[in-house]
Design an enzyme around this catalytic site. Structure first.
Site, short mmCIF file in Angstrom:
data_model
loop_
_atom_site.label_atom_id
_atom_site.label_comp_id
_atom_site.label_asym_id
_atom_site.label_seq_id
_atom_site.Cartn_x
_atom_site.Cartn_y
_atom_site.Cartn_z
CG MET A 1 88.35 -60.39 -6.43
SD MET A 1 88.76 -60.02 -8.18
CE MET A 1 88.36 -61.42 -9.04
N PRO A 2 84.72 -58.59 -7.85
CG PRO A 2 82.89 -56.82 -8.29
CD PRO A 2 84.30 -56.93 -7.65
CG LEU A 3 85.12 -63.48 -13.11
CD1 LEU A 3 86.62 -62.92 -13.76
CD2 LEU A 3 85.55 -64.80 -12.75
CB THR A 72 81.52 -64.32 -10.34
OG1 THR A 72 80.90 -64.99 -11.35
CG2 THR A 72 81.90 -65.37 -9.04
#
Length: 126
Positions: A1-3, A72
């Site tokens: 789950m990259p931000l 992130t």
């Protein structure tokens, strides 16, 4: 789950910005096993007075087309995956929208899986 947060100089057309979103997403799918529809990305555009960079830092000739990318991510990827991601992002963004590899700056911020809440006030991964 990259931000994903992308910072760049203002003035590029919508299609250029969309190509950055698409290229990053595809690179993450190819190297980081990011699931389909796992897209949480922003682009911020800055005028020249609010966008500063080292144009020759580490002997890399950067231009005003520099794109700063901060991801992130959960701290679950190997060093090999990270290196593959960096390479694939540069390749994808060179293909479209035509950003020189020298102008692709990527930073990973790794956090424990329990540090994510994707909605409902829950720690879905923790």
């Amino acid at each position: 789950m990259p931000l994903t947060h992308i910072a760049m100089r203002a003035g590029k057309p919508q299609a250029y910005r969309q190509a950055i979103f698409d290229g990053l997403y595809q690179a993450m799918r190819e190297t980081f096993d990011v699931p389909e529809d796992d897209q949480f990305m922003t682009i911020s555009e800055h005028d020249a007075d609010n966008f500063r960079y080292g144009s020759r830092y580490l002997d890399i000739a950067r231009s005003d087309d520099l794109v700063l990318i901060q991801l992130t991510v959960s701290n679950t990827r190997s060093e090999a995956q990270k290196r593959a991601l960096f390479r694939r992002i540069a390749e994808r963004l060179a293909e479209s929208p035509g950003i020189r590899p020298e102008d692709v700056f990527v930073s990973l911020v790794e956090v424990p899986k329990v540090n994510w809440s994707l909605g409902h006030g829950l720690a879905q991964y923790g």
